[in-house]
Design a protein around this motif. Structure first.
Motif, PDB file in Angstrom:
ATOM      1  N   ASN A 254       0.819  -1.213   0.000  1.00 40.88           N
ATOM      2  CA  ASN A 254       0.000   0.000   0.000  1.00 40.88           C
ATOM      3  C   ASN A 254       0.852   1.262   0.000  1.00 40.88           C
ATOM      4  N   LYS A 255       2.095   1.140   0.458  1.00 42.49           N
ATOM      5  CA  LYS A 255       2.969   2.306   0.534  1.00 42.49           C
ATOM      6  C   LYS A 255       3.867   2.468  -0.688  1.00 42.49           C
ATOM      7  N   ILE A 256       4.286   1.360  -1.300  1.00 42.12           N
ATOM      8  CA  ILE A 256       5.277   1.487  -2.383  1.00 42.12           C
ATOM      9  C   ILE A 256       4.727   1.177  -3.764  1.00 42.12           C
ATOM     10  N   GLU A 257       3.582   0.526  -3.841  1.00 43.98           N
ATOM     11  CA  GLU A 257       3.053   0.126  -5.141  1.00 43.98           C
ATOM     12  C   GLU A 257       2.061   1.156  -5.666  1.00 43.98           C
TER      13      GLU A 257
ATOM     14  N   GLU B 161      -2.049  -4.983  -8.218  1.00 42.40           N
ATOM     15  CA  GLU B 161      -1.173  -5.472  -9.284  1.00 42.40           C
ATOM     16  C   GLU B 161       0.251  -5.033  -8.964  1.00 42.40           C
ATOM     17  N   PRO B 162       0.877  -5.643  -7.961  1.00 33.88           N
ATOM     18  CA  PRO B 162       2.174  -5.160  -7.464  1.00 33.88           C
ATOM     19  C   PRO B 162       3.291  -5.283  -8.497  1.00 33.88           C
ATOM     20  N   ARG B 163       4.104  -4.258  -8.539  1.00 36.55           N
ATOM     21  CA  ARG B 163       5.254  -4.237  -9.440  1.00 36.55           C
ATOM     22  C   ARG B 163       6.494  -4.789  -8.752  1.00 36.55           C
TER      23      ARG B 163
END
Length: 233
Positions: A209-212, A217-219
Motif C-alpha cells: 500500500n505504501k510502495i506500489e 497489481e504489485p510491481r
C-alpha cells in the motif's frame, strides 16, 4: 555499554520480578506501571529493549507497541500477556512485538528470551553494517538507502516502519528469489512460530500500500501462488 530495559507492567509482583531478573543480567531496568507513561519514557530514547504487558492502565499494550513500531529506529519488544488465546498472541505479533511470554512464566525462560532478543539485535547490527557498504539500491523507480533507512518511489519518499523496511530490504537484496512465509519469519522477524505466517501477509499488504502504484497489481513485491513472495527479477 550497559543495556537499558524498559519494563511496562502494572502488576507490582510481576514487575518487580522482571526488574530483578533484568538487573541480575547486568542491565539497567526502568519499571513503569502505566502504558501512556511507559510510552512517554520510551520516547526519551536510550532504551534497548521494551518488556510490555498486554493489559495496562492509561494505554493498552497493543497501542503502546503500535506507537513504538511507528517510531524511527528499531527497539525489540517482548510482550507479556495473561491471556493464552492464539488471537491475543497474533495481535501482539502483528502490532510489531518480536516475541511474547504467557503468564505465568519462569525466570529462566524470561532470561533466555531476553538474551535471544539481544543476540538478534547484535546480529542485525552486524548485518546492517555489511549491507551499508553496498550503498544505495535502485530498481525501476524504487530507491533504497540502507544507511539512512530511507525509501523513495519515483523520487517521492515513503515512510516505512522498521519492520516494513527490513522486509523490503530483505526482498530487494535477493531479487527474483522466492521466499515462503516461514522463511520470511525466520529471516526478517528472527523467529518462526508455527501458525503465524499470516503476520507476513499483513506486513506485505501494508508495504504494498505504501510502495506500489497499484497494490492489487504489485510491481515490486510479487506473489508466487502456493509458495510465497519474491521481489521483481
Amino acid at each position: 555499554m550497559t543495556r537499558t530495559v524498559l519494563i511496562i507492567e502494572d502488576n507490582p509482583g510481576i514487575g518487580e520480578l522482571v526488574r530483578m531478573q533484568v538487573t541480575d543480567l547486568g542491565m539497567q531496568a526502568i519499571l513503569i506501571d502505566r502504558g501512556d507513561s511507559g510510552l512517554e519514557r520510551f520516547r526519551q530514547d536510550g532504551v534497548d529493549l521494551v518488556i510490555l504487558d498486554l493489559m495496562l492502565p492509561g494505554m493498552d499494550g497493543l497501542a503502546v507497541c503500535r506507537e513504538i513500531r511507528s517510531s524511527p529506529g528499531y527497539v525489540p519488544v517482548l510482550m507479556l500477556t495473561a491471556k493464552s488465546t492464539e488471537l491475543d498472541r497474533v495481535l501482539g505479533l502483528e502490532m510489531g512485538a518480536d516475541d511474547y511470554l504467557t503468564k505465568p512464566f519462569s525466570v529462566a525462560e524470561l532470561a533466555a528470551r531476553i538474551k535471544a532478543l539481544f543476540r538478534r539485535v547484535d546480529a542485525l547490527s552486524a548485518r546492517e553494517e555489511t549491507e551499508a557498504e553496498a550503498g544505495l539500491l535502485e530498481v525501476d523507480g524504487l530507491r533504497i538507502d540502507p544507511v539512512r533507512r530511507r525509501v523513495f518511489v519515483d523520487e517521492r519518499e515513503v515512510d516505512l516502519t522498521a519492520r516494513e523496511f527490513d522486509l523490503l530490504w530483505h526482498f530487494a537484496r535477493h531479487r527474483g528469489r522466492v521466499f515462503s512465509r516461514a522463511q520470511l519469519l525466520d529471516s526478517v522477524w528472527g523467529y518462526n512460530h508455527e501458525g503465524y505466517e499470516h503476520t507476513v501477509n499483513t506486513h506485505i499488504n501494508r508495504l504494498r500500500n505504501k510502495i506500489e502504484a497499484d497494490p492489487a497489481e504489485p510491481r515490486y513485491v510479487q506473489t508466487v501462488w502456493g509458495v510465497g513472495y519474491r521481489f521483481m527479477d
